[in-house]
Design a protein around this motif. Structure first.
Motif, mmCIF file in Angstrom:
data_model
loop_
_atom_site.group_PDB
_atom_site.id
_atom_site.type_symbol
_atom_site.label_atom_id
_atom_site.label_comp_id
_atom_site.label_asym_id
_atom_site.label_seq_id
_atom_site.Cartn_x
_atom_site.Cartn_y
_atom_site.Cartn_z
ATOM 1 N N LYS A 193 -6.789 7.643 3.185
ATOM 2 C CA LYS A 193 -5.799 7.218 4.181
ATOM 3 C C LYS A 193 -5.687 5.696 4.204
ATOM 4 C CE LYS A 193 -6.383 11.203 7.268
ATOM 5 N NZ LYS A 193 -6.954 11.679 8.561
ATOM 6 N N GLY A 194 -6.823 5.029 4.149
ATOM 7 C CA GLY A 194 -6.795 3.576 4.125
ATOM 8 C C GLY A 194 -6.127 3.026 2.880
ATOM 9 N N LEU A 195 -6.385 3.647 1.734
ATOM 10 C CA LEU A 195 -5.754 3.200 0.492
ATOM 11 C C LEU A 195 -4.242 3.405 0.533
ATOM 12 C CD1 LEU A 195 -8.330 4.469 -2.149
ATOM 13 C CD2 LEU A 195 -7.981 2.115 -1.374
ATOM 14 N N SER B 292 0.971 0.734 0.824
ATOM 15 C CA SER B 292 2.294 0.580 1.448
ATOM 16 C C SER B 292 2.631 -0.875 1.734
ATOM 17 C CB SER B 292 2.357 1.384 2.747
ATOM 18 O OG SER B 292 1.648 0.727 3.800
ATOM 19 N N GLY B 293 1.670 -1.765 1.533
ATOM 20 C CA GLY B 293 1.907 -3.184 1.737
ATOM 21 C C GLY B 293 1.242 -3.776 2.961
ATOM 22 N N ALA C 131 -3.961 -1.789 -5.030
ATOM 23 C CA ALA C 131 -3.910 -1.616 -3.578
ATOM 24 C C ALA C 131 -5.089 -2.260 -2.871
ATOM 25 C CB ALA C 131 -3.835 -0.127 -3.226
ATOM 26 N N GLY C 132 -6.317 -1.889 -3.288
ATOM 27 C CA GLY C 132 -7.491 -2.433 -2.628
ATOM 28 C C GLY C 132 -8.651 -1.463 -2.674
ATOM 29 N N ALA C 133 -9.569 -1.643 -1.746
ATOM 30 C CA ALA C 133 -10.750 -0.783 -1.658
ATOM 31 C C ALA C 133 -11.101 -0.553 -0.202
ATOM 32 C CB ALA C 133 -11.936 -1.399 -2.399
ATOM 33 N N ILE D 295 -10.528 -4.132 1.849
ATOM 34 C CA ILE D 295 -10.014 -5.328 1.197
ATOM 35 C C ILE D 295 -8.646 -5.005 0.629
ATOM 36 C CG2 ILE D 295 -11.144 -4.843 -1.038
ATOM 37 C CD1 ILE D 295 -11.610 -7.952 -1.177
ATOM 38 N N ASP D 296 -7.701 -5.928 0.794
ATOM 39 C CA ASP D 296 -6.328 -5.670 0.362
ATOM 40 C C ASP D 296 -6.005 -6.402 -0.935
ATOM 41 O OD1 ASP D 296 -5.580 -8.376 1.020
ATOM 42 O OD2 ASP D 296 -5.163 -7.783 3.093
#
Length: 225
Positions: free
Chosen positions: A53-55, A60-61, A37-39, A86-87
């Motif tokens: 929440k951000g993750l 979700s894309g 997903a990212g960080a 970062i995605d």
């Protein structure tokens, strides 16, 4: 009271974050990452709920920019927050609310974003990004530590820092590195670097012990068969 970076390894798909602060146990509140997903880094007057929440938004894309926009619309007291994301594709987004403390700044680069508040000068995040980009041939953890050292060399926080942490995720559902110096009167980034050098050669062995214990390396402790 904090400077940090979120980053992606384009070769492996790993994500990571490193952070340091004058306050105790900074990584427990500020560092968030999820495999695939990212960080997300959430700092300044920190709301730790914004990390998960951000993750979720990234998973979700949504792109980093889209996820940040959603967080800004959903978060209470967002002008007190500083956020870096970062995605999965290495896209980044940064936000510093109008109540961000002291001298603050952010910087973005290839597969990396950095931010800080109560800094000695506005060039610290740019130095962090530059150091990360200059070490593209190294492991992600090594690059995170090189970036943090560059932040210190560029002046770091206006005052002394006392805690630091590093979080790295790979293909499994748990962090493969979750290293913390929660309080020291010494140099937390140097102590974190030493902890990373101890952990690095064992890191993937602990994943093997979870997934295939019968094939895992021995523990190397007294009584281990």
């Amino acid at each position: 009271m904090t400077f940090s970076l979120v980053a992606r390894c384009a070769k492996t798909g790993m994500f990571g974050m490193a952070v340091s602060s004058s306050s105790p146990a900074v990584a427990a509140r500020c560092a968030h990452a999820r495999a695939g997903a990212g960080a997300v880094g959430t700092q300044n007057i920190t709301d730790p709920t914004l990390g998960p929440k951000g993750l979720d938004l990234l998973a979700s894309g949504l792109s980093a920019d889209q996820a940040l926009s959603q967080l800004q619309s959903l978060a209470a007291h967002v002008e007190y927050r500083q956020l870096i994301l970062i995605d999965a594709q290495g896209g980044t987004a940064v936000f510093s609310g109008k109540y961000t403390l002291g001298t603050h700044a952010s910087a973005q680069g290839t597969d990396v974003a950095a931010a800080g508040n109560l800094l000695s000068g506005p060039g610290v995040p740019a130095a962090i990004v530059k150091a990360f980009e200059a070490t593209a041939d190294r492991d992600l953890g090594d690059r995170l530590m090189a970036a943090m050292r560059a932040g210190v060399e560029a002046g770091g926080e206006a005052g002394p820092v006392h805690s630091a942490g590093m979080l790295i995720v790979d293909r499994v559902a748990w962090p493969i590195a979750d290293l913390r110096v929660d309080w020291t009167e010494g140099d937390p980034i140097a102590e974190l670097d030493a902890l990373w050098r101890l952990w690095k050669p064992q890191m993937h062995d602990y994943v093997a012990r979870a997934l295939e214990p019968s094939k895992a390396p021995a523990y190397g402790v007294p009584g281990d068969p």
